[in-house]
Design a protein around this motif. Structure first.
Motif, PDB file in Angstrom:
ATOM      1  N   PRO A 131       0.808  -1.224   0.000  1.00 59.27           N
ATOM      2  CA  PRO A 131       0.000   0.000   0.000  1.00 59.27           C
ATOM      3  C   PRO A 131       0.840   1.272   0.000  1.00 59.27           C
ATOM      4  O   PRO A 131       0.395   2.316  -0.476  1.00 59.27           O
ATOM      5  CB  PRO A 131      -0.843  -0.108   1.285  1.00 59.27           C
ATOM      6  CG  PRO A 131      -0.358  -1.291   2.025  1.00 59.27           C
ATOM      7  CD  PRO A 131       0.534  -2.090   1.132  1.00 59.27           C
ATOM      8  N   GLU A 132       2.062   1.203   0.496  1.00 64.37           N
ATOM      9  CA  GLU A 132       2.940   2.382   0.526  1.00 64.37           C
ATOM     10  C   GLU A 132       3.308   2.867  -0.878  1.00 64.37           C
ATOM     11  O   GLU A 132       3.653   4.027  -1.065  1.00 64.37           O
ATOM     12  CB  GLU A 132       4.226   2.087   1.316  1.00 64.37           C
ATOM     13  CG  GLU A 132       4.005   1.769   2.777  1.00 64.37           C
ATOM     14  CD  GLU A 132       3.556   0.308   2.989  1.00 64.37           C
ATOM     15  OE1 GLU A 132       2.910   0.048   4.027  1.00 64.37           O
ATOM     16  OE2 GLU A 132       3.819  -0.544   2.128  1.00 64.37           O
ATOM     17  N   VAL A 133       3.251   1.977  -1.870  1.00 61.73           N
ATOM     18  CA  VAL A 133       3.555   2.388  -3.242  1.00 61.73           C
ATOM     19  C   VAL A 133       2.575   3.475  -3.675  1.00 61.73           C
ATOM     20  O   VAL A 133       2.965   4.514  -4.210  1.00 61.73           O
ATOM     21  CB  VAL A 133       3.513   1.175  -4.214  1.00 61.73           C
ATOM     22  CG1 VAL A 133       3.659   1.638  -5.660  1.00 61.73           C
ATOM     23  CG2 VAL A 133       4.599   0.161  -3.860  1.00 61.73           C
ATOM     24  N   LYS A 134       1.311   3.247  -3.418  1.00 62.19           N
ATOM     25  CA  LYS A 134       0.272   4.228  -3.768  1.00 62.19           C
ATOM     26  C   LYS A 134       0.473   5.530  -2.988  1.00 62.19           C
ATOM     27  O   LYS A 134       0.336   6.629  -3.539  1.00 62.19           O
ATOM     28  CB  LYS A 134      -1.099   3.632  -3.473  1.00 62.19           C
ATOM     29  CG  LYS A 134      -2.263   4.486  -3.852  1.00 62.19           C
ATOM     30  CD  LYS A 134      -3.572   3.753  -3.566  1.00 62.19           C
ATOM     31  CE  LYS A 134      -4.783   4.597  -3.839  1.00 62.19           C
ATOM     32  NZ  LYS A 134      -6.029   3.897  -3.533  1.00 62.19           N
ATOM     33  N   ASP A 135       0.813   5.419  -1.707  1.00 65.26           N
ATOM     34  CA  ASP A 135       1.033   6.617  -0.884  1.00 65.26           C
ATOM     35  C   ASP A 135       2.187   7.448  -1.427  1.00 65.26           C
ATOM     36  O   ASP A 135       2.086   8.676  -1.528  1.00 65.26           O
ATOM     37  CB  ASP A 135       1.315   6.221   0.566  1.00 65.26           C
ATOM     38  CG  ASP A 135       0.146   5.534   1.234  1.00 65.26           C
ATOM     39  OD1 ASP A 135      -1.002   5.688   0.759  1.00 65.26           O
ATOM     40  OD2 ASP A 135       0.378   4.808   2.223  1.00 65.26           O
ATOM     41  N   TRP A 136       3.300   6.785  -1.778  1.00 64.28           N
ATOM     42  CA  TRP A 136       4.452   7.508  -2.301  1.00 64.28           C
ATOM     43  C   TRP A 136       4.203   8.037  -3.707  1.00 64.28           C
ATOM     44  O   TRP A 136       4.707   9.098  -4.081  1.00 64.28           O
ATOM     45  CB  TRP A 136       5.711   6.642  -2.246  1.00 64.28           C
ATOM     46  CG  TRP A 136       6.370   6.738  -0.912  1.00 64.28           C
ATOM     47  CD1 TRP A 136       6.355   5.822   0.088  1.00 64.28           C
ATOM     48  CD2 TRP A 136       7.114   7.855  -0.426  1.00 64.28           C
ATOM     49  NE1 TRP A 136       7.055   6.296   1.168  1.00 64.28           N
ATOM     50  CE2 TRP A 136       7.538   7.540   0.877  1.00 64.28           C
ATOM     51  CE3 TRP A 136       7.470   9.091  -0.965  1.00 64.28           C
ATOM     52  CZ2 TRP A 136       8.297   8.420   1.646  1.00 64.28           C
ATOM     53  CZ3 TRP A 136       8.229   9.965  -0.197  1.00 64.28           C
ATOM     54  CH2 TRP A 136       8.627   9.624   1.091  1.00 64.28           C
ATOM     55  N   TYR A 137       3.412   7.312  -4.484  1.00 64.09           N
ATOM     56  CA  TYR A 137       3.013   7.813  -5.810  1.00 64.09           C
ATOM     57  C   TYR A 137       2.356   9.187  -5.647  1.00 64.09           C
ATOM     58  O   TYR A 137       2.692  10.139  -6.352  1.00 64.09           O
ATOM     59  CB  TYR A 137       2.065   6.814  -6.468  1.00 64.09           C
ATOM     60  CG  TYR A 137       1.326   7.351  -7.668  1.00 64.09           C
ATOM     61  CD1 TYR A 137       1.885   7.300  -8.943  1.00 64.09           C
ATOM     62  CD2 TYR A 137       0.059   7.917  -7.534  1.00 64.09           C
ATOM     63  CE1 TYR A 137       1.200   7.791 -10.044  1.00 64.09           C
ATOM     64  CE2 TYR A 137      -0.629   8.401  -8.634  1.00 64.09           C
ATOM     65  CZ  TYR A 137      -0.053   8.341  -9.873  1.00 64.09           C
ATOM     66  OH  TYR A 137      -0.731   8.832 -10.961  1.00 64.09           O
ATOM     67  N   LYS A 138       1.429   9.294  -4.706  1.00 63.36           N
ATOM     68  CA  LYS A 138       0.730  10.567  -4.477  1.00 63.36           C
ATOM     69  C   LYS A 138       1.704  11.659  -4.034  1.00 63.36           C
ATOM     70  O   LYS A 138       1.599  12.812  -4.464  1.00 63.36           O
ATOM     71  CB  LYS A 138      -0.363  10.387  -3.432  1.00 63.36           C
ATOM     72  CG  LYS A 138      -1.530   9.548  -3.918  1.00 63.36           C
ATOM     73  CD  LYS A 138      -2.540   9.324  -2.802  1.00 63.36           C
ATOM     74  CE  LYS A 138      -3.681   8.436  -3.241  1.00 63.36           C
ATOM     75  NZ  LYS A 138      -4.610   8.142  -2.133  1.00 63.36           N
ATOM     76  N   LYS A 139       2.677  11.309  -3.184  1.00 65.21           N
ATOM     77  CA  LYS A 139       3.660  12.305  -2.727  1.00 65.21           C
ATOM     78  C   LYS A 139       4.543  12.782  -3.876  1.00 65.21           C
ATOM     79  O   LYS A 139       4.881  13.970  -3.959  1.00 65.21           O
ATOM     80  CB  LYS A 139       4.525  11.707  -1.613  1.00 65.21           C
ATOM     81  CG  LYS A 139       3.768  11.488  -0.320  1.00 65.21           C
ATOM     82  CD  LYS A 139       4.653  10.811   0.717  1.00 65.21           C
ATOM     83  CE  LYS A 139       3.844  10.467   1.964  1.00 65.21           C
ATOM     84  NZ  LYS A 139       4.642   9.758   2.969  1.00 65.21           N
ATOM     85  N   ILE A 140       4.917  11.876  -4.752  1.00 64.75           N
ATOM     86  CA  ILE A 140       5.763  12.254  -5.893  1.00 64.75           C
ATOM     87  C   ILE A 140       4.982  13.131  -6.866  1.00 64.75           C
ATOM     88  O   ILE A 140       5.496  14.137  -7.359  1.00 64.75           O
ATOM     89  CB  ILE A 140       6.343  10.990  -6.564  1.00 64.75           C
ATOM     90  CG1 ILE A 140       7.386  10.369  -5.624  1.00 64.75           C
ATOM     91  CG2 ILE A 140       6.943  11.310  -7.928  1.00 64.75           C
ATOM     92  CD1 ILE A 140       7.806   8.975  -5.979  1.00 64.75           C
ATOM     93  N   VAL A 141       3.730  12.771  -7.126  1.00 67.07           N
ATOM     94  CA  VAL A 141       2.879  13.599  -7.989  1.00 67.07           C
ATOM     95  C   VAL A 141       2.721  14.992  -7.388  1.00 67.07           C
ATOM     96  O   VAL A 141       2.826  16.009  -8.085  1.00 67.07           O
ATOM     97  CB  VAL A 141       1.511  12.909  -8.222  1.00 67.07           C
ATOM     98  CG1 VAL A 141       0.480  13.881  -8.766  1.00 67.07           C
ATOM     99  CG2 VAL A 141       1.670  11.718  -9.166  1.00 67.07           C
ATOM    100  N   THR A 142       2.505  15.060  -6.089  1.00 61.43           N
ATOM    101  CA  THR A 142       2.369  16.356  -5.411  1.00 61.43           C
ATOM    102  C   THR A 142       3.650  17.162  -5.502  1.00 61.43           C
ATOM    103  O   THR A 142       3.630  18.380  -5.704  1.00 61.43           O
ATOM    104  CB  THR A 142       1.958  16.146  -3.942  1.00 61.43           C
ATOM    105  OG1 THR A 142       0.693  15.496  -3.916  1.00 61.43           O
ATOM    106  CG2 THR A 142       1.865  17.465  -3.194  1.00 61.43           C
ATOM    107  N   HIS A 143       4.806  16.485  -5.374  1.00 58.24           N
ATOM    108  CA  HIS A 143       6.094  17.177  -5.478  1.00 58.24           C
ATOM    109  C   HIS A 143       6.258  17.826  -6.859  1.00 58.24           C
ATOM    110  O   HIS A 143       6.756  18.942  -6.968  1.00 58.24           O
ATOM    111  CB  HIS A 143       7.247  16.201  -5.225  1.00 58.24           C
ATOM    112  CG  HIS A 143       8.585  16.816  -5.429  1.00 58.24           C
ATOM    113  ND1 HIS A 143       9.190  17.600  -4.478  1.00 58.24           N
ATOM    114  CD2 HIS A 143       9.425  16.805  -6.497  1.00 58.24           C
ATOM    115  CE1 HIS A 143      10.345  18.034  -4.948  1.00 58.24           C
ATOM    116  NE2 HIS A 143      10.506  17.561  -6.167  1.00 58.24           N
ATOM    117  N   LEU A 144       5.830  17.135  -7.904  1.00 54.13           N
ATOM    118  CA  LEU A 144       5.977  17.653  -9.266  1.00 54.13           C
ATOM    119  C   LEU A 144       4.927  18.688  -9.640  1.00 54.13           C
ATOM    120  O   LEU A 144       5.207  19.648 -10.350  1.00 54.13           O
ATOM    121  CB  LEU A 144       5.878  16.502 -10.271  1.00 54.13           C
ATOM    122  CG  LEU A 144       7.117  15.681 -10.533  1.00 54.13           C
ATOM    123  CD1 LEU A 144       6.779  14.467 -11.398  1.00 54.13           C
ATOM    124  CD2 LEU A 144       8.189  16.519 -11.200  1.00 54.13           C
ATOM    125  N   SER A 145       3.698  18.505  -9.183  1.00 57.86           N
ATOM    126  CA  SER A 145       2.562  19.258  -9.703  1.00 57.86           C
ATOM    127  C   SER A 145       2.490  20.694  -9.196  1.00 57.86           C
ATOM    128  O   SER A 145       2.652  20.961  -8.012  1.00 57.86           O
ATOM    129  CB  SER A 145       1.256  18.542  -9.341  1.00 57.86           C
ATOM    130  OG  SER A 145       0.163  19.229  -9.911  1.00 57.86           O
TER     131      SER A 145
END
Length: 195
Positions: A131-145
């Motif tokens: 489940p942490e993969v999805k959590d980190w995906y969101k953090k990376i998207v937020t970092h870029l966006s």
């Protein structure tokens, strides 16, 4: 998770790679290798990279040996390829890079993705991603966006922070000709969306 498509500038590549390394990720560059082993990016290389396909992995997301095969033909004959999402569950980021086109600067397209499953080999068993993969995906998207998005056809493209911060981005070309573009599009309050 659905893929998130971005319009990026060169500085965004270094920014997200540094973010990943600073947060304990191993970052593997996905390109044919001269030796049968993965190539991981270190902190000293970050500023030199402006495009590429990268797999972001945490040690606990690696479940066995990488599946490495020799390339038997074509341009990369004799080099080695690593199977994606086999014995590991990465977040994948593909940066197409900026370039010049007919005397104008063209911004790059990028895609951030993660998958619900990974394949265990040699057992050939499919497992759910942690489940942490999805959590980190969101953090990376937020970092870029930047929070700004543009609808073009069936796609929605999110502008990176680097693009919105660049005062000359509106004079550049978008990565695809069908994307509406210009300073008024990039900075329009109607285009601003939540992340």
């Amino acid at each position: 998770m659905p893929d998130r498509e971005f319009i990026h500038c060169a500085g965004d590549v270094a920014s997200v790679l540094a973010f990943a390394l600073d947060n304990g990720f191993q970052v593997r560059l996905d390109e044919p290798q001269p030796l049968p082993r993965p190539r991981f990016i270190d902190r000293n290389e970050v500023s030199q990279l402006d495009r590429g396909i990268f797999f972001f992995l945490r040690p606990e997301w690696i479940f066995g040996d990488y599946q490495i095969t020799e390339i038997l033909g074509g341009y990369n004959k004799g080099k080695y390829d690593i199977s994606p999402r086999v014995n590991n569950s990465p977040i994948t980021i593909s940066f197409h890079g900026e370039r010049e086109q007919e005397g104008r600067h063209k911004l790059g397209g990028a895609v951030v993705s993660c998958h619900r499953e990974w394949l265990e080999m040699p057992a050939k068993v499919v497992h759910l991603s942690p489940p942490e993969v999805k959590d980190w995906y969101k953090k990376i998207v937020t970092h870029l966006s930047s929070g700004v998005s543009i609808k073009a056809g069936v796609h929605r493209y999110y502008l990176t922070r680097g693009v919105v911060a660049d005062p000359h981005a509106g004079e550049c070309l978008p990565p695809f000709d069908y994307i509406p573009w210009g300073p008024e599009v990039i900075h329009s309050p109607k285009r601003r969306k939540t992340k």
